[in-house]
Design a protein around this motif. Structure first.
Motif, mmCIF file in Angstrom:
data_model
loop_
_atom_site.group_PDB
_atom_site.id
_atom_site.type_symbol
_atom_site.label_atom_id
_atom_site.label_comp_id
_atom_site.label_asym_id
_atom_site.label_seq_id
_atom_site.Cartn_x
_atom_site.Cartn_y
_atom_site.Cartn_z
ATOM 1 N N PHE A 184 38.291 26.697 51.882
ATOM 2 C CA PHE A 184 38.610 27.267 50.365
ATOM 3 C C PHE A 184 40.713 26.601 50.896
ATOM 4 C CE2 PHE A 184 36.524 30.796 51.764
ATOM 5 C CZ PHE A 184 36.170 31.086 50.752
ATOM 6 N N ARG A 185 40.881 25.880 49.381
ATOM 7 C CA ARG A 185 42.640 25.799 49.589
ATOM 8 C C ARG A 185 43.141 26.615 49.092
ATOM 9 N NH1 ARG A 185 45.797 21.773 48.626
ATOM 10 N NH2 ARG A 185 47.499 22.397 48.321
ATOM 11 N N LEU A 186 43.461 27.428 50.058
ATOM 12 C CA LEU A 186 44.874 28.385 50.063
ATOM 13 C C LEU A 186 45.955 28.904 49.241
ATOM 14 C CD1 LEU A 186 43.793 30.146 53.557
ATOM 15 C CD2 LEU A 186 42.510 30.720 51.315
ATOM 16 N N PRO A 187 46.101 29.555 48.938
ATOM 17 C CA PRO A 187 47.391 29.725 47.907
ATOM 18 C C PRO A 187 48.482 29.154 48.042
ATOM 19 C CG PRO A 187 46.187 31.847 48.060
ATOM 20 C CD PRO A 187 45.527 31.339 48.742
ATOM 21 N N HIS A 188 48.670 30.218 50.155
ATOM 22 C CA HIS A 188 49.825 29.885 50.864
ATOM 23 C C HIS A 188 49.637 29.249 52.036
ATOM 24 C CE1 HIS A 188 51.736 33.284 47.955
ATOM 25 N NE2 HIS A 188 50.777 33.316 48.370
ATOM 26 N N PRO A 189 50.388 28.751 52.908
ATOM 27 C CA PRO A 189 49.721 28.619 54.248
ATOM 28 C C PRO A 189 49.611 28.967 55.143
ATOM 29 C CG PRO A 189 52.497 28.342 53.602
ATOM 30 C CD PRO A 189 52.226 28.054 51.980
ATOM 31 N N ILE A 190 48.776 28.479 55.627
ATOM 32 C CA ILE A 190 48.052 29.290 56.764
ATOM 33 C C ILE A 190 49.426 28.707 57.987
ATOM 34 C CG2 ILE A 190 45.579 29.569 56.136
ATOM 35 C CD1 ILE A 190 45.028 27.713 57.582
ATOM 36 N N ASP A 191 49.638 28.051 58.595
ATOM 37 C CA ASP A 191 50.907 27.828 59.435
ATOM 38 C C ASP A 191 51.882 29.006 59.643
ATOM 39 O OD1 ASP A 191 51.452 26.456 57.445
ATOM 40 O OD2 ASP A 191 51.674 24.765 58.564
ATOM 41 N N ALA A 192 52.681 28.402 58.411
ATOM 42 C CA ALA A 192 53.884 29.236 58.376
ATOM 43 C C ALA A 192 54.376 28.589 57.430
ATOM 44 C CB ALA A 192 54.906 28.381 59.917
ATOM 45 N N HIS A 246 55.461 35.205 55.913
ATOM 46 C CA HIS A 246 53.838 35.000 56.675
ATOM 47 C C HIS A 246 53.200 36.258 56.579
ATOM 48 C CE1 HIS A 246 51.277 32.527 59.091
ATOM 49 N NE2 HIS A 246 51.520 33.407 59.604
ATOM 50 N N PHE A 247 53.955 36.866 56.400
ATOM 51 C CA PHE A 247 52.521 38.295 56.485
ATOM 52 C C PHE A 247 52.059 38.724 55.705
ATOM 53 C CE2 PHE A 247 51.463 42.917 56.781
ATOM 54 C CZ PHE A 247 51.632 43.472 58.210
ATOM 55 N N VAL A 248 53.572 38.750 54.538
ATOM 56 C CA VAL A 248 52.516 39.118 53.665
ATOM 57 C C VAL A 248 51.881 37.756 52.662
ATOM 58 C CG1 VAL A 248 53.311 39.721 50.726
ATOM 59 C CG2 VAL A 248 54.389 40.761 53.012
ATOM 60 N N PHE A 249 52.606 37.290 53.038
ATOM 61 C CA PHE A 249 51.564 36.087 52.602
ATOM 62 C C PHE A 249 49.741 35.304 52.995
ATOM 63 C CE2 PHE A 249 55.089 33.334 50.259
ATOM 64 C CZ PHE A 249 54.694 34.380 49.320
ATOM 65 N N THR A 250 50.118 36.258 54.489
ATOM 66 C CA THR A 250 48.903 35.866 55.234
ATOM 67 C C THR A 250 47.366 36.714 54.791
ATOM 68 O OG1 THR A 250 49.745 35.117 57.662
ATOM 69 C CG2 THR A 250 47.162 36.033 57.621
ATOM 70 N N VAL A 251 48.457 38.057 53.815
ATOM 71 C CA VAL A 251 47.487 39.312 53.631
ATOM 72 C C VAL A 251 47.062 39.027 52.294
ATOM 73 C CG1 VAL A 251 47.267 41.561 52.610
ATOM 74 C CG2 VAL A 251 48.249 40.582 54.919
#
Ligand code: ADP
Ligand code: MG
Length: 584
Positions: free
Chosen positions: A233-241, A174-179
């Motif tokens: 935006f459609r993000l590469p990683h989910p934003i929730d978890a 979650h940390f890495v993908f949020t960044v």
């Protein structure tokens, strides 16, 4: 050497004078990691000893995808430094002794995620760079306590924080993908012709004026975009978890051009601008501003009276000084509010800023506005200032420089704004059409007073000879003890007004980077912009580890975090001995 060798040395020097600690310098093989004791402090009060703990990836076991590109690598390293920090915090408290006895520290970050030296991820290994106060009573070595540090605390720290199998995979991902999501948005801003994005649900206010942590959620009003400015935006990683479903993120997009943030006092204008300022860096999950993303070339501008200015061409804003002195090569040891703000803008543009962020709270009034009545009373012949309002459009049209301006006190700017956002009860409304209507109904009668068009931004060449890092017998002494000041030789560089400097290790990095630049890149013909480009290239390829000129081989590099070029320029520009020449 085997770890047991360290134990034997510690038992031998137990109870001896502090200097005997020097014997433990060296490399030791522990089960699962290597310990490098690089530097042993001279006495219990000196700066703590430096050591490194290195694990092979084959031992640490992190999935390669977590550090597969530079953004993820920075994020994972930042995350792990925080884990290490957490696991050692509790340990140090239990011990007693003289000076910094028993204190174990790592330079973990604050709310921003930055590239830093505290934890390095190489292709083969990862390494935590630590500081340890070797324990003593008076000047007598407490060998048993040192043994505890090396044979209990550090192994426990490695177990808890540096082994993949003992971490929470969801949290790490979650940390890495949020960044990575934030950097994804940042890269998209330009193609969407946006300068900043503020996500719905973001928590902008902070705990207090002295804390950068988010305001408690029961008090904070979450951000909500007006529908007219909403982008998705459609993000590469989910934003929730991790493994979650939510890839879609909406929020307010601030378009290129001139944006005004208006609204009543205490309704959240400055809070919004501050979040946008910090949005040039990624934030940790839970910060509240992790999806406030600003273009990387955005620079906060403010008035800063008292600063030094070295031959900046401020003539676009201030034409002549009393008694006809020119402002094309403006120098002063004590700038006024307006001249300092003009210099801050031109210096930022000189090194590539393309977004300016201004707040009425920290601006010089006479630099920002000159209304119709003042124009009538004080004739243009007697007013050297061309206020920002008369240049802001030109900056956008000729140079593509956008501006976000907090301005609750003067309606004159309605004439030049492309977008007007009104903060009301901490929530934004798009009042652009109403603002246009007001501008039409109530003409200000003010004249645009531009003596001559803004043709180009003058570049300057810094002269290496004007930088002297020496102090007393020391050839180089660069010290940073607070985030907003660099001691460069005998001179101190005051950075209190440089608001996008967020980490003391950035400040330290700037101090050393300046020294490096004077030796490698300031050749008397490179402009400041070119010097900074080279410096950035150096940091990109060699890394922050190479900043300290006195570092031996692969040893502990010290604590550095990556600064932006704008803050490096700001520090150079504030050195009081600085000499430059203008590029013809
Ligand atoms: P302005 O610049 O409009 O005068 P500020 O941005 O300084 O207002 O905000 C005033 C106060 O309101 C600050 O103490 C700030 O922490 C608080 N505040 C700002 N935004 C919010 C929010 N979204 N929710 C709760 N409090 C907020
Ligand atoms: Mg304000």
């Amino acid at each position: 050497m085997e770890a047991e060798q360290l134990r034997r040395i510690l038992r031998r020097i137990d109870g001896k004078g502090y200097k005997a600690y020097k014997d433990i310098q060296g490399t030791y093989r522990f089960s699962g990691y290597q310990l490098f004791i690089d530097h042993v402090q001279g006495d219990p009060f000196a700066s703590p000893s430096r050591l490194r703990v290195r694990l092979l990836h084959s031992t640490a076991g992190f999935p390669v995808e977590l550090y597969a590109n530079p953004v993820r690598k920075t994020a994972l390293a930042d995350y792990l430094a925080r884990r290490v920090h957490q696991s050692i915090r509790s340990m140090a408290k239990q011990r007693r002794g003289t000076g910094k006895s028993g204190l174990i520290t790592i330079d973990a970050g604050g709310q921003e995620v930055l590239e830093r030296t505290a934890l390095k991820i190489d292709s083969e290994w990862l390494e935590a760079r630590l500081y340890v106060g070797l324990p003593a009573a008076g000047r007598t070595i407490l060998g048993r306590q040192a043994e505890e540090i090396f044979f209990q605390d550090l192994p426990a720290m490695v177990q808890k924080s540096l082994l993949w199998e003992n971490l929470h995979p969801e949290e790490v991902y979650h940390f890495v993908f949020t960044v990575e999501n934030q950097e994804f948005i940042r890269r998209r801003l330009k193609t969407h012709r946006l300068i900043a994005f503020v996500a719905n649900g973001a928590i902008l206010p902070r705990e207090s004026g002295a804390s950068d942590r988010p305001m408690a959620s029961r008090e904070a009003v979450p951000f909500r975009s007006p529908s007219s400015l909403e982008v998705t935006f459609r993000l590469p990683h989910p934003i929730d978890a991790p493994g979650g479903r939510q890839h879609i993120l909406s929020g307010m997009g601030i378009p290129e051009g001139i944006t005004l943030i208006v609204g009543g006092g205490y309704h959240g204008k400055s809070t919004l601008l501050n979040a946008i300022e910090r949005g040039v860096y990624p934030h940790i999950p839970g910060d509240g501003r992790e999806y406030v993303v600003t273009r990387a070339d955005a620079v906060k501008i403010r008035a800063e009276d008292g600063r030094r200015v070295e031959i900046v061409d401020i003539s676009p804003f201030i034409s002549t000084l009393p008694y006809g002195r020119s402002t094309r090569t403006f120098c002063t040891d004590d700038a006024s509010g307006s001249t300092s703000q003009a210099a801050n803008i031109l210096e930022a543009l000189e090194v590539g800023a393309r977004v300016l962020l201004l707040d009425e709270d920290t601006s010089a009034t006479n630099f920002m506005i000159r209304d119709a009545r003042m124009q009538a009373l004080v004739h243009k012949d007697r007013e050297p200032i061309t206020p920002f309002i008369d240049r802001v459009k030109e900056l956008y049209q000729r140079f593509g420089v956008s501006t976000i301006l907090v301005m609750g006190g003067s309606g004159d700017y309605l004439d030049v704004a492309d977008t007007v956002i009104m903060m009301h009860n901490y929530l934004p409304e798009d009042v652009t059409p109403a603002a246009r209507e007001v501008a039409r109904t109530y003409p200000t009668q003010r004249k645009i007073e531009i003596p001559e068009p803004l043709e180009h931004i003058t570049e300057r060449i810094p002269l290496a000879s004007s930088f002297d890092p020496s102090r007393g017998k020391k050839e180089v002494q660069i010290q940073v003890k607070t985030p907003d000041r660099i001691q460069f030789g005998v001179h101190s560089i005051e950075l209190r007004a440089v608001e996008q400097l967020v980490d003391m290790s950035q400040t330290r990095a700037i101090g050393y980077a300046i020294y490096l630049a004077t030796r490698l890149f300031m050749d008397g013909s490179c402009t400041l912009r070119e010097v900074l480009e080279k410096l950035e290239q150096f940091l990109d390829t060699k890394g922050l580890d190479c900043l300290d000129p006195f570092r031996r081989a692969e040893q502990h590099p010290g604590s550095f975090a990556r600064p932006r070029r704008f803050e490096m320029a700001a520090a150079i520009n504030r050195l009081r001995t600085l000499r430059m020449k203008q590029k013809p």
